[in-house]
Design an enzyme around this catalytic site. Sequence first.
Site, short mmCIF file in Angstrom:
data_model
loop_
_atom_site.label_atom_id
_atom_site.label_comp_id
_atom_site.label_asym_id
_atom_site.label_seq_id
_atom_site.Cartn_x
_atom_site.Cartn_y
_atom_site.Cartn_z
N LYS A 95 42.52 37.32 44.10
CA LYS A 95 43.67 37.23 45.00
C LYS A 95 43.36 37.85 46.36
CE LYS A 95 46.83 37.11 41.08
NZ LYS A 95 47.67 37.88 40.15
N GLN A 119 50.51 43.51 39.08
CA GLN A 119 49.72 42.73 38.13
C GLN A 119 50.11 43.05 36.69
OE1 GLN A 119 47.37 40.33 38.84
NE2 GLN A 119 47.29 39.97 36.64
N ASP A 148 55.76 37.17 43.54
CA ASP A 148 55.61 36.57 42.21
C ASP A 148 56.86 35.78 41.82
OD1 ASP A 148 53.11 36.91 41.03
OD2 ASP A 148 53.51 39.00 40.50
#
Length: 286
Positions: free
Chosen positions: A50, A94, A117
């Site tokens: 990422k 995460q 997200d």
Amino acid sequence: MPATLIDGKALALEVRAQVAEDVRAFGQPVCLATILVGDDPASHVYVGSKHKASHEAGIDSRDHRFPADTPESEILDLIAELNADDAVDGILVQLPLPEHMDEPKALRAVDPAKDVDGFHVLNAGLLYLGEPALTPATPSGVMVMLAKHGVELKGKEAVVIGRSEIVGKPMAMMLLAEHATVTICHSRTVDLASHTRRADVLVAAVGRAGLVTADMVKPGAVVIDVAMNRTAEGKLVGDVDRGVAEVAGLLTPVPGGVGPMTIAMLLRNTLTAAQHRRVGVAAPGS
């Protein structure tokens, strides 16, 4: 005739190139902050990917990593700091977090306007109401794939196997928004094949290798394999058995299908968050 494979890598490169162009046109710094707790090898690889993709798109990034025994309060304090930092546009926690941490609590601590997200309850609620703001990257990537290949959804039968907040539920909402008739199946669905055989579009997102076999698929259907499973030999496979390629019309491979699109859409979300925050467009939670 074997199914046409959807090249997720090539499409992700297109999306990422467009994001990079849009970042340059935006003309202001864009920043993504990630939080990783623990030593899960896959998570470290994902986060590293990422950050690499962010830099290639001209997006700044901050990499926050902590040992597995870090107190939950320390992570919540960091999230609060990043929420208050005007230089940070997107925050990504995460998953999975260590067992002693409350994942929903951590995710809901993120400012919904920076929730790249799309997991915050406010963003999930906006998607449910048909007013999407920041949406989960994986199902968003699937929708781009379907559009790119001209898949007609209006009035079609769509079946989603899986009901997670990350993929299954938002996937169903996105398909419904395009006027598909949507069925959600899961681990307790009786006679799964009777549902999947009706599907014009079948999305498998369970995490069970080989779950979907050729006899469960309608000839010519579009089959999207979201899952990534490791076999005993260490091979990466999806939920869809290889034999489905002889029945489906369109099929995503694993690897190289949906996975690359997830990172591409995360970058798109980060830029979207920056645009909302810095140009005065109404942002989630504002």
